[in-house]
Design a protein around this motif. Structure first.
Motif, PDB file in Angstrom:
ATOM      1  N   ILE A  38     -14.315 -10.976   1.523  1.00 35.33           N
ATOM      2  CA  ILE A  38     -15.673 -11.357   1.129  1.00 35.33           C
ATOM      3  C   ILE A  38     -16.271 -10.215   0.312  1.00 35.33           C
ATOM      4  O   ILE A  38     -16.237  -9.056   0.731  1.00 35.33           O
ATOM      5  N   ILE A  39     -16.812 -10.557  -0.839  1.00 35.81           N
ATOM      6  CA  ILE A  39     -17.440  -9.574  -1.723  1.00 35.81           C
ATOM      7  C   ILE A  39     -18.915  -9.932  -1.827  1.00 35.81           C
ATOM      8  O   ILE A  39     -19.259 -11.080  -2.122  1.00 35.81           O
TER       9      ILE A  39
ATOM     10  N   ASP B  60     -15.650  -1.668  11.342  1.00 28.97           N
ATOM     11  CA  ASP B  60     -14.392  -2.413  11.309  1.00 28.97           C
ATOM     12  C   ASP B  60     -14.515  -3.519  10.273  1.00 28.97           C
ATOM     13  O   ASP B  60     -15.543  -4.198  10.204  1.00 28.97           O
ATOM     14  N   GLY B  61     -13.509  -3.684   9.470  1.00 29.26           N
ATOM     15  CA  GLY B  61     -13.500  -4.744   8.479  1.00 29.26           C
ATOM     16  C   GLY B  61     -14.096  -4.370   7.140  1.00 29.26           C
ATOM     17  O   GLY B  61     -14.026  -5.150   6.190  1.00 29.26           O
ATOM     18  N   ASN B  62     -14.686  -3.173   7.023  1.00 25.92           N
ATOM     19  CA  ASN B  62     -15.231  -2.752   5.736  1.00 25.92           C
ATOM     20  C   ASN B  62     -14.122  -2.181   4.873  1.00 25.92           C
ATOM     21  O   ASN B  62     -13.372  -1.313   5.299  1.00 25.92           O
ATOM     22  N   ILE B  63     -14.013  -2.681   3.668  1.00 25.37           N
ATOM     23  CA  ILE B  63     -13.024  -2.183   2.710  1.00 25.37           C
ATOM     24  C   ILE B  63     -13.685  -1.195   1.757  1.00 25.37           C
ATOM     25  O   ILE B  63     -13.139  -0.139   1.462  1.00 25.37           O
TER      26      ILE B  63
ATOM     27  N   VAL C   5     -17.309  -4.889   0.042  1.00 27.19           N
ATOM     28  CA  VAL C   5     -16.085  -5.664   0.196  1.00 27.19           C
ATOM     29  C   VAL C   5     -15.713  -5.632   1.673  1.00 27.19           C
ATOM     30  O   VAL C   5     -15.575  -4.552   2.260  1.00 27.19           O
ATOM     31  N   TRP C   6     -15.564  -6.827   2.240  1.00 24.91           N
ATOM     32  CA  TRP C   6     -15.294  -6.986   3.667  1.00 24.91           C
ATOM     33  C   TRP C   6     -13.998  -7.752   3.872  1.00 24.91           C
ATOM     34  O   TRP C   6     -13.649  -8.626   3.080  1.00 24.91           O
ATOM     35  N   GLN C   7     -13.334  -7.454   4.962  1.00 22.95           N
ATOM     36  CA  GLN C   7     -12.058  -8.080   5.295  1.00 22.95           C
ATOM     37  C   GLN C   7     -12.203  -9.597   5.479  1.00 22.95           C
ATOM     38  O   GLN C   7     -11.364 -10.363   5.029  1.00 22.95           O
ATOM     39  N   ASP C   8     -13.269 -10.021   6.155  1.00 25.50           N
ATOM     40  CA  ASP C   8     -13.446 -11.443   6.452  1.00 25.50           C
ATOM     41  C   ASP C   8     -14.910 -11.725   6.802  1.00 25.50           C
ATOM     42  O   ASP C   8     -15.731 -10.807   6.886  1.00 25.50           O
ATOM     43  N   GLN C   9     -15.213 -13.005   7.019  1.00 28.37           N
ATOM     44  CA  GLN C   9     -16.585 -13.408   7.316  1.00 28.37           C
ATOM     45  C   GLN C   9     -17.075 -12.821   8.632  1.00 28.37           C
ATOM     46  O   GLN C   9     -18.253 -12.477   8.771  1.00 28.37           O
TER      47      GLN C   9
ATOM     48  N   TYR D 281     -19.119 -13.726  -2.570  1.00 29.36           N
ATOM     49  CA  TYR D 281     -17.953 -14.352  -3.182  1.00 29.36           C
ATOM     50  C   TYR D 281     -16.754 -14.235  -2.250  1.00 29.36           C
ATOM     51  O   TYR D 281     -16.616 -13.253  -1.521  1.00 29.36           O
ATOM     52  N   ALA D 282     -15.879 -15.230  -2.307  1.00 27.84           N
ATOM     53  CA  ALA D 282     -14.589 -15.137  -1.618  1.00 27.84           C
ATOM     54  C   ALA D 282     -13.585 -14.681  -2.658  1.00 27.84           C
ATOM     55  O   ALA D 282     -13.593 -15.145  -3.797  1.00 27.84           O
ATOM     56  N   GLY D 283     -12.738 -13.724  -2.303  1.00 25.41           N
ATOM     57  CA  GLY D 283     -11.792 -13.207  -3.286  1.00 25.41           C
ATOM     58  C   GLY D 283     -10.541 -12.687  -2.633  1.00 25.41           C
ATOM     59  O   GLY D 283     -10.405 -12.650  -1.400  1.00 25.41           O
TER      60      GLY D 283
END
Length: 98
Positions: free
Chosen positions: A2-3, A33-36, A55-59, A91-93
């Protein structure tokens, strides 16, 4: 992945205070956790305009971030620094390997 783009129109008289306040949000969000990535960008075309690019790993990671104490504390204070409502785009990417 997720962006998220969060757009800030900052009051020029409060720009330094905004930057000081947002530094701790950035540092704490990067530890989640989950933060890119979690980066603040300043526009080269519009004065006093910033975009947080997250930018996140998931919802689930995005939702946890939205409930975090550092995020909710910043959201509570943000209006005092802004001249327009915060705009958020998500956005999903996926990463493209080259």
């Amino acid at each position: 992945m997720i962006i998220t783009h969060a757009h800030f129109q900052v009051n020029p008289e409060k720009e330094q205070a905004f930057l000081e306040e947002i530094r701790s949000l950035i540092a704490d969000s990067r530890k989640e956790d989950g933060n890119i990535s979690y980066d603040l960008m300043k526009s080269t075309e519009q004065e006093n305009t910033y975009t947080m690019v997250e930018v996140w790993q998931d919802q689930a990671s995005v939702e946890a971030h939205g409930k975090s104490s550092h995020f909710t504390a910043f959201v509570e204070k943000a209006p005092q620094f802004l001249t327009a409502p915060l705009e958020i785009e998500s956005y999903a990417g996926e990463k493209i390997e080259r």
